[in-house]
Design an enzyme around this catalytic site. Structure first.
Site, PDB file in Angstrom:
ATOM      1  N   TYR A 140      51.291 -95.292  29.000  1.00 58.81           N
ATOM      2  CA  TYR A 140      52.114 -96.361  29.561  1.00 58.81           C
ATOM      3  C   TYR A 140      53.552 -96.278  29.031  1.00 58.81           C
ATOM      4  O   TYR A 140      54.519 -96.532  29.740  1.00 58.81           O
ATOM      5  CB  TYR A 140      51.511 -97.737  29.246  1.00 58.81           C
ATOM      6  CG  TYR A 140      52.428 -98.881  29.609  1.00 58.81           C
ATOM      7  CD1 TYR A 140      52.820 -99.091  30.944  1.00 58.81           C
ATOM      8  CD2 TYR A 140      52.933 -99.739  28.642  1.00 58.81           C
ATOM      9  CE1 TYR A 140      53.673-100.128  31.286  1.00 58.81           C
ATOM     10  CE2 TYR A 140      53.790-100.777  28.981  1.00 58.81           C
ATOM     11  CZ  TYR A 140      54.158-100.967  30.294  1.00 58.81           C
ATOM     12  OH  TYR A 140      55.006-101.978  30.628  1.00 58.81           O
ATOM     13  N   ARG A 147      60.263 -94.006  34.250  1.00 62.26           N
ATOM     14  CA  ARG A 147      60.676 -95.009  35.249  1.00 62.26           C
ATOM     15  C   ARG A 147      62.117 -95.417  34.985  1.00 62.26           C
ATOM     16  O   ARG A 147      62.937 -95.474  35.901  1.00 62.26           O
ATOM     17  CB  ARG A 147      59.754 -96.224  35.195  1.00 62.26           C
ATOM     18  CG  ARG A 147      60.262 -97.400  36.034  1.00 62.26           C
ATOM     19  CD  ARG A 147      59.297 -98.572  36.069  1.00 62.26           C
ATOM     20  NE  ARG A 147      58.959 -99.120  34.764  1.00 62.26           N
ATOM     21  CZ  ARG A 147      58.144-100.161  34.580  1.00 62.26           C
ATOM     22  NH1 ARG A 147      57.560-100.736  35.623  1.00 62.26           N
ATOM     23  NH2 ARG A 147      57.884-100.605  33.359  1.00 62.26           N
ATOM     24  N   TYR A 200      62.216-105.929  24.996  1.00 60.68           N
ATOM     25  CA  TYR A 200      61.175-105.743  23.989  1.00 60.68           C
ATOM     26  C   TYR A 200      61.682-104.796  22.892  1.00 60.68           C
ATOM     27  O   TYR A 200      62.333-103.792  23.185  1.00 60.68           O
ATOM     28  CB  TYR A 200      59.915-105.112  24.607  1.00 60.68           C
ATOM     29  CG  TYR A 200      59.005-106.035  25.386  1.00 60.68           C
ATOM     30  CD1 TYR A 200      59.114-107.417  25.323  1.00 60.68           C
ATOM     31  CD2 TYR A 200      57.990-105.490  26.179  1.00 60.68           C
ATOM     32  CE1 TYR A 200      58.247-108.235  26.046  1.00 60.68           C
ATOM     33  CE2 TYR A 200      57.122-106.301  26.903  1.00 60.68           C
ATOM     34  CZ  TYR A 200      57.255-107.672  26.831  1.00 60.68           C
ATOM     35  OH  TYR A 200      56.406-108.467  27.539  1.00 60.68           O
ATOM     36  N   ARG A 213      60.392-111.032  35.120  1.00 66.12           N
ATOM     37  CA  ARG A 213      59.161-111.840  35.148  1.00 66.12           C
ATOM     38  C   ARG A 213      58.805-112.283  36.561  1.00 66.12           C
ATOM     39  O   ARG A 213      57.630-112.461  36.883  1.00 66.12           O
ATOM     40  CB  ARG A 213      59.306-113.046  34.216  1.00 66.12           C
ATOM     41  CG  ARG A 213      59.489-112.676  32.750  1.00 66.12           C
ATOM     42  CD  ARG A 213      58.322-111.872  32.212  1.00 66.12           C
ATOM     43  NE  ARG A 213      58.549-111.465  30.811  1.00 66.12           N
ATOM     44  CZ  ARG A 213      57.734-110.665  30.154  1.00 66.12           C
ATOM     45  NH1 ARG A 213      56.654-110.148  30.751  1.00 66.12           N
ATOM     46  NH2 ARG A 213      57.992-110.343  28.909  1.00 66.12           N
ATOM     47  N   GLU A 322      45.229-110.081  32.900  1.00 72.16           N
ATOM     48  CA  GLU A 322      46.596-110.208  33.396  1.00 72.16           C
ATOM     49  C   GLU A 322      46.519-110.835  34.784  1.00 72.16           C
ATOM     50  O   GLU A 322      45.647-110.486  35.572  1.00 72.16           O
ATOM     51  CB  GLU A 322      47.254-108.820  33.449  1.00 72.16           C
ATOM     52  CG  GLU A 322      48.705-108.841  33.902  1.00 72.16           C
ATOM     53  CD  GLU A 322      49.398-107.489  33.692  1.00 72.16           C
ATOM     54  OE1 GLU A 322      49.449-107.003  32.544  1.00 72.16           O
ATOM     55  OE2 GLU A 322      49.862-106.924  34.690  1.00 72.16           O
TER      56      GLU A 322
HETATM   57  C1  3EB Z   1      53.933-107.725  29.669  1.00 69.78           C
HETATM   58  O1  3EB Z   1      54.193-108.888  29.958  1.00 69.78           O
HETATM   59  C2  3EB Z   1      52.629-107.163  30.170  1.00 69.78           C
HETATM   60  O2  3EB Z   1      55.593-102.225  33.000  1.00 69.78           O
HETATM   61  O3  3EB Z   1      55.953-102.904  35.027  1.00 69.78           O
HETATM   62  C3  3EB Z   1      53.517-106.751  32.964  1.00 69.78           C
HETATM   63  C4  3EB Z   1      54.186-106.587  34.162  1.00 69.78           C
HETATM   64  C5  3EB Z   1      53.481-105.713  32.057  1.00 69.78           C
HETATM   65  C6  3EB Z   1      54.821-105.377  34.462  1.00 69.78           C
HETATM   66  C7  3EB Z   1      55.483-103.078  33.890  1.00 69.78           C
HETATM   67  C8  3EB Z   1      54.120-104.498  32.384  1.00 69.78           C
HETATM   68  C9  3EB Z   1      54.775-104.332  33.558  1.00 69.78           C
HETATM   69  O4  3EB Z   1      54.689-107.009  29.006  1.00 69.78           O
HETATM   70  C10 3EB Z   1      52.766-105.828  30.755  1.00 69.78           C
END
Ligand code: 3EB
Length: 359
Positions: A140, A147, A200, A213, A322
């Site tokens: 990932y 990406r 992050y 989000r 999720e």
């Molecule tokens: C998070 O909130 C969970 O890499 O496109 C959620 C939605 C998550 C999209 C992405 C990853 C992705 O970090 C992981």
């Protein structure tokens, strides 16, 4: 958007409808047999709850046109486009996933620009063996690196303004991307309870994930807006909460969804007030946790039967569940078929339009 058992009569009807934009097929070992003019993403994730294969159908209200750009299959109606691309990974050598991610995104983004739908609204990423470490990096995290690179080179936003997205595992198969894109940009929405994913810290990988989000897409006059909510999990700040406790993770995830809806409401999103205005898809790591997830959803007053439950690995190894969402319900109607055999006489279906009509 509709969710139907692959054997539902309504599926074959939708696949004759020129207003259909594309399909995402969940489950099964082979894609659904569909006319080549309909782009199809086949997602290898087990459907929880009876149906072997569930079909997600995206339709607009005007006739659509098919176009292919290299490996990317597109269908668009002058306002929005459904596009999908996949990259075979088996036998592709060292860093197959990295190269597959990069070339798939390059192809997808080139198609968006060439066809005149440059704004990504929502991207679904399906990554085989998503949590496996390869050469010292989780797959990932390698996906995030490549990406980001493809977005950057195509001048797509990698931080603020990035599309809504999700990234889930699959049982083998290729890397599969599908998306909705638009001629007009969405408004990105963040969750005040969570660090923006694109911010992050490094402990989650060398490149932060590029997604917002949620993405709020403003429909035409007197239409509802459409809110695309990214995959949402039990993360507060940037940390996973409630390790090993699927009920608490589901509860925390719903609190996050609630906060995202509140943000959208504060932007005057039309047609959207409550969490129950959203249609949910649940990704569950362990199939045996599904009843607990259902129970927590029902306990929040949500219609647990209207949710599509899929078994999939989630992009952090400590996440058990999720949820993703689309709303409002009056612009998006979802039905999960209950029939899973060809000769079943009862077919459940609903007829609704995913995206507001263009003016
Ligand atoms: C998070 O909130 C969970 O890499 O496109 C959620 C939605 C998550 C999209 C992405 C990853 C992705 O970090 C992981």
């Amino acid at each position: 958007m509709r969710w139907l058992s692959a054997t539902d009569l309504a599926v074959s009807q939708a696949l004759r409808d020129p207003q259909t934009l594309g399909v995402a097929t969940h489950g099964g070992s082979v894609p659904l047999a569909v006319d080549a003019r309909f782009p199809q993403a086949h997602l290898r994730k087990h459907v929880i709850g009876g149906d072997a294969q569930v079909v997600e159908i995206w339709s607009g209200r005007t006739e659509a046109r098919t176009e292919t750009f290299g490996a990317t299959h597109c269908r668009h109606n002058g306002e929005v486009m459904f596009a999908t691309v996949s990259a075979p990974l088996a036998g592709a050598g060292n860093d197959a996933l990295g190269e597959g991610t990069y070339t798939a995104y390059q192809s997808l983004l080139a198609a968006l620009l060439a066809s005149g739908y440059p704004h990504l609204l929502r991207v679904w990423n399906s990554i085989p063996d998503i949590n496996i470490n390869e050469d010292g990096l989780e797959r990932y995290r390698r996906f995030n690196l490549l990406r980001h690179k493809a977005y950057e080179e195509t001048r797509q936003p990698t931080g603020a303004g990035a599309p809504a997205a999700c990234a889930l595992g699959s049982y083998g198969g290729p890397l599969v991307l599908y998306c909705l894109a638009s001629k007009t940009p969405p408004e990105a929405i963040e969750n005040p309870r969570q660090t923006s994913a694109y911010q992050y810290p490094q402990q989650y990988g060398p490149r932060a994930p590029s997604f917002s989000r949620a993405a709020l897409w403003r429909g035409g006059e007197d239409e509802s807006d459409v809110l695309f909510v990214s995959g949402t999990a039990s993360i507060v700040g940037h940390q996973t909460l409630h390790h090993g406790n699927v009920a608490a993770q589901t509860h925390e995830t719903l609190t996050n969804l609630q906060a995202i809806v509140a943000e959208a409401v504060s932007r005057d999103a039309r047609g959207l007030v409550l969490l129950s205005d959203l249609r949910l898809k649940a990704y569950i790591r362990h199939v045996e946790d599904a009843p607990i997830v259902r129970q927590v959803l029902a306990g929040h007053g949500l219609d647990a039967d209207a949710v599509l439950y899929l078994q999939a690995d989630i992009c952090r190894a400590d996440l058990l569940v999720e949820l993703e969402a689309i709303g409002p319900a009056q612009s998006i109607e979802v039905t999960t078929g209950t029939a899973d055999t060809q000769d079943s006489s009862f077919r459940s279906s609903s007829d609704s339009q995913a995206l507001p009509e263009s003016g």
